[in-house]
Design a protein around this motif. Sequence first.
Motif, short mmCIF file in Angstrom:
data_model
loop_
_atom_site.label_atom_id
_atom_site.label_comp_id
_atom_site.label_asym_id
_atom_site.label_seq_id
_atom_site.Cartn_x
_atom_site.Cartn_y
_atom_site.Cartn_z
N PRO A 168 -6.60 -0.79 -3.42
CA PRO A 168 -6.53 0.61 -3.00
C PRO A 168 -7.12 1.55 -4.05
CG PRO A 168 -4.41 -0.11 -3.83
CD PRO A 168 -5.30 -1.32 -3.86
N GLY A 227 -5.47 7.53 -0.93
CA GLY A 227 -4.79 7.48 0.35
C GLY A 227 -3.98 8.72 0.64
N MET A 282 -4.91 4.58 4.06
CA MET A 282 -5.32 4.14 2.73
C MET A 282 -6.80 3.74 2.73
SD MET A 282 -2.76 4.45 0.67
CE MET A 282 -3.30 3.48 -0.75
N TYR A 307 0.81 -1.21 0.00
CA TYR A 307 0.00 0.00 0.00
C TYR A 307 0.85 1.27 0.00
CZ TYR A 307 -3.78 -3.28 0.46
OH TYR A 307 -4.66 -4.31 0.22
N LEU A 315 -9.51 1.39 0.74
CA LEU A 315 -9.53 0.20 -0.09
C LEU A 315 -10.97 -0.21 -0.36
CD1 LEU A 315 -7.08 -1.97 2.10
CD2 LEU A 315 -6.48 -0.08 0.58
#
Length: 691
Positions: free
Chosen positions: A129, A132, A121, A104, A123
Motif C-alpha cells: 500500500p 488510501g 486503497m 490494509y 497499492l
Amino acid sequence: MTDHPIDHATAPRPTNRLADATSPYLLQHKDNPVDWWQWGPEALAQARATNRPILLSVGYAACHWCHVMAHESFEDDATAAVMNELFVNIKVDREERPDIDQIYMSALQQLGVQGGWPMTMFLDPDGAPFWGGTYFPKEARYGQPAFADVLRTMAQAYVNGDPRISSNREALLQRLTQKARPAGTVVIGPNELDDVASRILGIMDPEHGGVQGAPKFPNTPFLELLWRAWERTGRERFRDEALHALDSMSQGGIYDHIGGGFSRYSVDERWLVPHFEKMLYDNAQLLELLALAANETFHPLFRQRAEETVGWLLREMVTEEGAFAASLDADSEGHEGRFYVWTLKELLAALGAEDAEFFARHYDITPFGNWEGVSIPNRLKGGELSGADEVRLAVLRDRLLAVRETRVRPGRDDKVLADWNGLMIAALARAALRLERPEWLEPAARAFRFVAGSLTRGDRLGHSWRAGRLVFPGLSADYAAMVRAALALHEATGERFYLERATAWSHALDAHHAEIGAGGEAGGGYYMTADDAEGLILRPDSTADDAVTNPNALQARNLAALHAVTGDTAWLARLDRLFDALLPRAAPHLYSHAGLLNALDTRLRAPEIVVVGAGPQADALWQAAGRLPRIDITLSRATSATALAPDHPARAKAEATPGGAAFLCAGQICSLPVTDPNRLTDALSRDSGAS
C-alpha cells in the motif's frame, strides 16, 4: 520502483469478473462497468504485467456508504473508464476476506486516516500500500476531492515515480510487519484489570450510557470488562454502567422495536438514530450480555430483548441449510432505513386513530418525525407502564410487523461465515441455559451441524460458504468462534461429540495458525491466516479487538474451558504460553485489548461447577447453575462420582455424598457439597478461589 509509463496496449478490454463470485457483496457489483477482479494471484499478475497500480476497494453487503460510492462512481461509465484505464481494480468483501481487510485497514490508519468502509486503497503491483482513504464522492465537496481526480493523481504519481509513494510504502510495510515485543516481563493481574475498568468508567456517558460521544457502538468487550470488575470487587458502579448501556440500547432506536434485533451502531449519542444494517455478530454478542443482565437483575426488559432478538434471528436470518446469514442491508428501495421507519399517517392507516395515538405516544412517532421527517420507534422517554398497557403495545407491535412485512425488504447477505455463526451458536446455547429456553438449543445445534459438515475439510475449517462453494482455508477467528460454540453446546447438552470437535479444531488452530516457539511448540499468538493460505504481503496477526473480540482472546477463554472440562493440564500450559507472548504486546494499548483482558480474568478466577448425581435434586442443581449470572463459569455434569476422572478434586467428596450435589471448583480445590439449589449463589460469592 522502476519509472515506466503505463502500457495501455497490453491492458485487456474491460471485463467484470465478479459474476461467478459467491459473495453477495461482490455480486452486487457484477454489472458495474468497472473491470473488477477478485483478489487473487491472477489480479496481482495482471498489475505486474501491465505495470499498473492496484485500486483495492473493500466493503460489505450491508454497508450504506459502500452503496453510495457504488451508485455514484462504480456504476458511472465515465468514472469506470478512468479506473479501467489507470488501474487494476480489485473488489473485496471484508466479511469473506477479513485478513485482507485487516492488513490494509492497518495501513490506512498508519497514514493517519480514520478507518471505515468503503475502504479505498492504492497499492503497487506487488500489493504494497502507498495511499488510501474511505468514501470519495463523485464530485468534489465538503473539502473532499472528486474520486476521478484522486484516481488521476495517484496514477500519475505512480507513473512519475513520486518519491513519497516509495517512502510511504516502505514506512507502511515496516510498521505493518513490526511486531510489538517489548523487552522484559509484563505483569497484568487483578489490580491492573481493576485499574483499566476504573479508567473505562471515566469515559462512559453518565446520561445516555455507553462510551461518551458519537457515533456510539455497543462495544461489548468494554461492557463485559466492567461486569467482570464488579464480580471481582463487588463495586456496583461497574455493573451499573454496563446495565445502563444495555438499557439505553434496548430502549433506543438502535434496537428494532417492531421486529427485534440490534443495528450495528448509533450515529448520535442518544442511541436514537441507527446505522440500520443488522449484523449477526453484534446480535450474538449482545444476546449473551442481555441474558446475563436478565439473570442478575430480573428486569423484564433484558429478558424481553433477548427473546425478541432470538425471534428476529429465527424468523429472518436462518438460511435454507439451517445456518445463520451474515447481515441485513441498511438500505431498501435506495434509501437507508426505509424499511424500519414510520410516519404518523402510516400508523393511523395500520392501527386506527385510538391505537395509533396510544402507540405513537409511547414510541415517539410524531407528526414531523424524529429523524429526517420520519420516525424511528424508540422508548427513550422511559416511563413505567402497567402490565395491561405493555400487553396492548405488544399486540400493536405484532400488527405493525405484519404491515412492515409487505414493504420491500432490505437485502440479506446469506453467506454463512464460520466465525459469526460460531458466536451466535454459543450465544444461543448459553442464553438457553440462563433463560431456561431449551427450545433454542435445536437451532443452535442445527447451525453447528451445517458448519461442521459443510464448512470443513477433515479437521480443518473454511471461512465462508455460499451456493455450495467454500472459501478455504479458514481463519483463526473461525476456529476460535466455533470452538467456543462447541464448548457451549457441550455444556448445555452433555454430548461428547461437541467436546471432540472443540478439541480437534483447537489442535488444527495450533497446527496451522500458531506462532511457533523456540522449542518447536505452538508458543505465541495466532496468525489470522493459515500457514498454507494464499500468499499475502504478510500474515496478519493483530491482537486488538475489532467489532468482534479478537480471536486470540476468544481462544484463550476456550483453552481455559478445555482445561476445566477435561482436566488436561496441556491446555493450561498452552494458555499460559499464549499470555506470555501477548500481554507484552497488549500492555501499551490496553483499551484496544479488552477482549484479552477479559480472557486473562477468566484464567485468573473462572470457576467450574460440577453437578454429580441423577434424579430431581441433581436436575434442580443443574438448572440453578445454568442461571447463575456469572461470566465464564464452566458447567459439567456427571451421573455419579465414578464418572468423574480419578484425579478430579471433587471425586472424593462426591463419593461421600449421597444423592445429587454440586461442587464449586477452582484450580485443584473444590468446595464442600452444595445440595440446595438456592445456596449455589452464596457458595459462589463465598469461595475464595472464585471471587
